[in-house]
Design a protein around this motif. Structure first.
Motif, PDB file in Angstrom:
ATOM      1  N   ASP A   1     -19.799   4.995  -1.119  1.00  0.00           N
ATOM      2  CA  ASP A   1     -19.149   3.702  -1.326  1.00  0.00           C
ATOM      3  C   ASP A   1     -17.871   3.882  -2.147  1.00  0.00           C
ATOM      4  N   TRP A   2     -17.966   4.708  -3.197  1.00  0.00           N
ATOM      5  CA  TRP A   2     -16.792   4.935  -4.046  1.00  0.00           C
ATOM      6  C   TRP A   2     -15.696   5.665  -3.271  1.00  0.00           C
ATOM      7  N   ALA A   3     -16.062   6.633  -2.436  1.00  0.00           N
ATOM      8  CA  ALA A   3     -15.068   7.375  -1.658  1.00  0.00           C
ATOM      9  C   ALA A   3     -14.287   6.426  -0.747  1.00  0.00           C
ATOM     10  N   ALA A   4     -14.997   5.474  -0.141  1.00  0.00           N
ATOM     11  CA  ALA A   4     -14.315   4.496   0.714  1.00  0.00           C
ATOM     12  C   ALA A   4     -13.408   3.591  -0.120  1.00  0.00           C
ATOM     13  N   TRP A   5     -13.901   3.169  -1.297  1.00  0.00           N
ATOM     14  CA  TRP A   5     -13.099   2.318  -2.184  1.00  0.00           C
ATOM     15  C   TRP A   5     -11.841   3.054  -2.647  1.00  0.00           C
ATOM     16  N   GLN A   6     -11.967   4.360  -2.959  1.00  0.00           N
ATOM     17  CA  GLN A   6     -10.815   5.144  -3.393  1.00  0.00           C
ATOM     18  C   GLN A   6      -9.712   5.131  -2.340  1.00  0.00           C
ATOM     19  N   ARG A   7     -10.083   5.287  -1.084  1.00  0.00           N
ATOM     20  CA  ARG A   7      -9.096   5.291  -0.014  1.00  0.00           C
ATOM     21  C   ARG A   7      -8.433   3.920   0.142  1.00  0.00           C
TER      22      ARG A   7
ATOM     23  N   MET B   1     -15.022  11.534   3.670  1.00  0.00           N
ATOM     24  CA  MET B   1     -15.073  12.232   2.397  1.00  0.00           C
ATOM     25  C   MET B   1     -14.039  11.650   1.446  1.00  0.00           C
ATOM     26  N   SER B   2     -14.238  11.894   0.151  1.00  0.00           N
ATOM     27  CA  SER B   2     -13.202  11.575  -0.820  1.00  0.00           C
ATOM     28  C   SER B   2     -12.084  12.603  -0.684  1.00  0.00           C
ATOM     29  N   PHE B   3     -10.940  12.324  -1.306  1.00  0.00           N
ATOM     30  CA  PHE B   3      -9.827  13.268  -1.246  1.00  0.00           C
ATOM     31  C   PHE B   3     -10.220  14.601  -1.882  1.00  0.00           C
TER      32      PHE B   3
ATOM     33  N   GLN C   1      -7.912   1.757  -2.246  1.00  0.00           N
ATOM     34  CA  GLN C   1      -7.046   1.503  -3.399  1.00  0.00           C
ATOM     35  C   GLN C   1      -5.736   2.277  -3.339  1.00  0.00           C
ATOM     36  N   LEU C   2      -5.761   3.471  -2.745  1.00  0.00           N
ATOM     37  CA  LEU C   2      -4.563   4.306  -2.722  1.00  0.00           C
ATOM     38  C   LEU C   2      -3.694   3.917  -1.533  1.00  0.00           C
ATOM     39  N   THR C   3      -3.075   2.752  -1.645  1.00  0.00           N
ATOM     40  CA  THR C   3      -2.167   2.290  -0.598  1.00  0.00           C
ATOM     41  C   THR C   3      -0.905   3.145  -0.609  1.00  0.00           C
ATOM     42  N   ALA C   4      -0.092   3.025   0.415  1.00  0.00           N
ATOM     43  CA  ALA C   4       1.147   3.796   0.481  1.00  0.00           C
ATOM     44  C   ALA C   4       2.057   3.473  -0.697  1.00  0.00           C
ATOM     45  N   ALA C   5       2.140   2.202  -1.058  1.00  0.00           N
ATOM     46  CA  ALA C   5       2.999   1.796  -2.173  1.00  0.00           C
ATOM     47  C   ALA C   5       2.472   2.336  -3.496  1.00  0.00           C
ATOM     48  N   ARG C   6       1.158   2.253  -3.679  1.00  0.00           N
ATOM     49  CA  ARG C   6       0.553   2.759  -4.909  1.00  0.00           C
ATOM     50  C   ARG C   6       0.727   4.268  -5.002  1.00  0.00           C
ATOM     51  N   ARG C   7       0.537   4.946  -3.895  1.00  0.00           N
ATOM     52  CA  ARG C   7       0.684   6.391  -3.895  1.00  0.00           C
ATOM     53  C   ARG C   7       2.107   6.801  -4.246  1.00  0.00           C
ATOM     54  N   GLU C   8       3.093   6.130  -3.691  1.00  0.00           N
ATOM     55  CA  GLU C   8       4.488   6.466  -3.961  1.00  0.00           C
ATOM     56  C   GLU C   8       4.835   6.213  -5.424  1.00  0.00           C
ATOM     57  N   SER C   9       4.313   5.132  -5.991  1.00  0.00           N
ATOM     58  CA  SER C   9       4.572   4.827  -7.390  1.00  0.00           C
ATOM     59  C   SER C   9       3.995   5.918  -8.303  1.00  0.00           C
ATOM     60  N   LEU C  10       2.769   6.345  -8.027  1.00  0.00           N
ATOM     61  CA  LEU C  10       2.141   7.396  -8.826  1.00  0.00           C
ATOM     62  C   LEU C  10       2.890   8.716  -8.675  1.00  0.00           C
ATOM     63  N   SER C  11       3.251   9.041  -7.444  1.00  0.00           N
ATOM     64  CA  SER C  11       3.950  10.296  -7.194  1.00  0.00           C
ATOM     65  C   SER C  11       5.302  10.315  -7.901  1.00  0.00           C
ATOM     66  N   HIS C  12       6.025   9.196  -7.842  1.00  0.00           N
ATOM     67  CA  HIS C  12       7.327   9.122  -8.502  1.00  0.00           C
ATOM     68  C   HIS C  12       7.181   9.354 -10.006  1.00  0.00           C
ATOM     69  N   GLY C  13       6.142   8.763 -10.588  1.00  0.00           N
ATOM     70  CA  GLY C  13       5.920   8.941 -12.018  1.00  0.00           C
ATOM     71  C   GLY C  13       5.679  10.392 -12.391  1.00  0.00           C
TER      72      GLY C  13
ATOM     73  N   TYR D   1      -3.156   9.908 -17.900  1.00  0.00           N
ATOM     74  CA  TYR D   1      -4.280   9.063 -17.503  1.00  0.00           C
ATOM     75  C   TYR D   1      -3.800   7.826 -16.734  1.00  0.00           C
ATOM     76  N   ALA D   2      -2.597   7.358 -17.050  1.00  0.00           N
ATOM     77  CA  ALA D   2      -2.059   6.202 -16.322  1.00  0.00           C
ATOM     78  C   ALA D   2      -1.745   6.553 -14.873  1.00  0.00           C
ATOM     79  N   HIS D   3      -1.585   7.843 -14.587  1.00  0.00           N
ATOM     80  CA  HIS D   3      -1.239   8.286 -13.227  1.00  0.00           C
ATOM     81  C   HIS D   3      -2.355   9.140 -12.619  1.00  0.00           C
ATOM     82  N   LYS D   4      -3.575   8.980 -13.115  1.00  0.00           N
ATOM     83  CA  LYS D   4      -4.679   9.836 -12.702  1.00  0.00           C
ATOM     84  C   LYS D   4      -5.184   9.556 -11.295  1.00  0.00           C
ATOM     85  N   ASP D   5      -4.801   8.426 -10.716  1.00  0.00           N
ATOM     86  CA  ASP D   5      -5.366   8.068  -9.414  1.00  0.00           C
ATOM     87  C   ASP D   5      -4.707   8.800  -8.251  1.00  0.00           C
ATOM     88  N   LEU D   6      -3.642   9.550  -8.523  1.00  0.00           N
ATOM     89  CA  LEU D   6      -3.075  10.364  -7.450  1.00  0.00           C
ATOM     90  C   LEU D   6      -3.873  11.657  -7.369  1.00  0.00           C
ATOM     91  N   PRO D   7      -4.557  11.922  -6.247  1.00  0.00           N
ATOM     92  CA  PRO D   7      -5.333  13.162  -6.124  1.00  0.00           C
ATOM     93  C   PRO D   7      -4.462  14.387  -6.393  1.00  0.00           C
TER      94      PRO D   7
END
Length: 504
Positions: free
Chosen positions: A168-174, A7-9, A176-188, A311-317
């Protein structure tokens, strides 16, 4: 052939919420259309089957809420019932809200055709958010119109094959959200929301029961024209003007100088998913910063900047943002944002067209509320705008909501680039006038503005006791010292008093 996918997040969170409330009423979208003309039921069924074959989510189920299973084939689920009056027909739409969905076995899209007369029908679509968000409903309506016309005329649909499906998109979303990317978004997010109260508290905390209701207000043509002209002159979007005004009204009622609004973002940056059905939407947080009594031009700049940041940080669920911010657990309030805001330009609300028929959408006061309060501005085909409020009746009563809508219209009416927030806020109520006199008397000053901080004016804790005592003797209401200490402004104190009578 693989039929089981992660599933997607967003789907994971929604399945969890469904298990908490199996009735699922808050996660159902019901649309009702009045169709006048020679409706072809055979063609309608055929068109629905075309869409079920085209869009995998319409034949997807969620066994145990741990994954999504896509059936290789499927048919549309259509019920046909008869009604003798239009009121009876509309009751079928109301009843659809209360019918729970079976996530493990489906279907998650239902169509009820209510036959009123040979040339008058009501089409009631009920769909679970797991398989179709707001954007999806517009795609669904457009695809259904094409498929229905083709079925009536015996022609090809003209629908091209979809390049990808939701799984397909749900798999792609997972991916893309690498640990480094997730931490960067969360910090923002944590940096931008640091120090901002995560609860707006328009009303006293109490259990949210999902007892939904809707109210609306049509903005006069002069107000709509003024909003568009202001946006054009200031080189801002209409959304920015509308969201800024919303922040002013909510900040006034809550006694806050920073207001958090929830915004639904489509999450469809990839062109391949523009015509795909599914639950793509994510919630982001828009901060409306009213501090320092800015003029409206400055506020528009602040809101535009905050929107770009969101919108720049929208990829963090959103559910991961909530976990990172870790607000106090409170079952009586939604975490982080309690008010959602939306703007729908003309042609984005998913209007339905059926070949040879006239289709209208009656206004329905459906008994659901996806959030505590949603304010939505919809542009109409006649150029006017309707402001909708969808709210939880266990929190708000109609009078309070109508007051919000009236105040919103007034702010939009009077907004001008150089107008300061203190001038744009709704006119003082009798309660605010009385409290302002009490504050001024106790502080021994000539006057106190609605958002002047009691302590910054030189007040001390013992004087709060005097204010509380005078409120009780002069106004016949109780205002706790803790509430006064937490909200030491006339606007904040008035908001607390108003909630006692304006909420259930």
């Amino acid at each position: 052939m693989t039929t089981v996918f992660p599933m997607s997040f967003a789907q994971q969170r929604l399945c969890f919420l469904h298990r908490m409330d199996p009735s699922g009423a808050a996660h159902v979208t019901v649309r009702c259309h009045r169709v006048t003309g020679p409706l072809d039921l055979r063609a309608l069924r055929e068109a629905l089957d075309v869409l079920v074959a085209r869009h995998e989510p319409l034949r997807t189920v969620f066994p145990l809420g741990t994954h999504q299973r896509v059936s290789p084939d499927g048919r549309g689920h259509v019920d046909v019932v008869d009604a003798t009056t239009e009121e009876e027909a509309l009751r079928h739409a109301q009843a659809e809200v209360a019918r729970p969905f079976d996530l493990e076995h489906g279907p998650l899209l239902r169509l009820t055709v209510v036959r009123l007369e040979p040339r008058v029908h009501f089409l009631v679509f009920a769909v679970h958010l797991l398989v179709a968000d707001g954007w999806s409903l517009q795609v669904f309506s457009e695809d259904l119109a094409l498929a229905y016309r083709a079925a009536v005329l015996g022609e090809p649909t003209g629908l091209s094959e979809l390049p990808v499906q939701y799984a397909d998109w749900a798999a792609w979303q997972r991916e893309q959200l690498t640990a480094a990317r997730r931490e960067s978004l969360s910090h923002g997010w944590r940096e931008r929301l640091s120090g901002v109260p995560l609860f707006l508290d328009l009303v006293p905390p109490r259990p949210v029961l999902g007892q939904g209701r809707r109210a609306h207000r049509v903005l006069p043509a002069t107000v709509v024209h003024s909003v568009r002209a202001l946006a054009s002159v200031e080189r801002q979007t209409v959304f920015t003007v509308l969201a800024a005004a919303c922040g002013i009204v909510l900040g006034h009622h809550a006694g806050r100088e920073q207001v958090l609004l929830g915004l639904a973002v489509a999450n469809r940056d990839l062109p391949e998913v523009e015509r795909v059905l599914g639950f793509f939407v994510n919630t982001v947080v828009l901060k409306v910063d009213l501090r320092g009594d800015p003029d409206f031009r400055e506020l528009l700049g602040r809101v535009a900047g905050a929107t770009a940041d969101a919108y720049a940080h929208k990829d963090l669920p959103f559910e991961q943002l909530v976990a990172d911010l870790a607000p106090p657990r409170d079952p009586t309030r939604s975490p982080v944002v309690q008010v959602n805001f939306a703007y729908h330009p003309a042609g984005t609300a998913g209007a339905l067209a059926l070949h040879g028929c006239e289709v209208t959408e009656p206004l329905l006061d459906l008994p659901t509320a996806k959030f505590e309060l949603t304010l939505r501005v919809e542009e109409r085909s006649d150029g006017l705008c309707t402001v909708w409020a969808e709210f939880d009746e266990s929190l708000f009563d109609l009078a309070f909501i109508e007051g919000l809508l009236a105040a919103y219209e007034e702010v939009l009416r009077t907004a001008a680039p150089g107008a300061r927030m203190s001038r744009l806020r709704p006119v003082r109520t009798a309660t605010e006038e009385h409290l302002a006199r009490i504050f001024a008397d106790v502080l021994k000053v000539a006057s106190v503005h609605a958002h002047d901080d009691f302590f910054q004016l030189g007040g001390h804790s013992l004087q709060l006791v005097e204010i509380a005592a005078r409120v009780r003797t002069e106004m016949g209401q109780d205002l706790g010292l803790r509430e006064l200490y937490q909200h030491p402004t006339v606007a904040g104190a008035a908001a607390r008093l108003a909630r006692t009578g304006a909420s259930r």
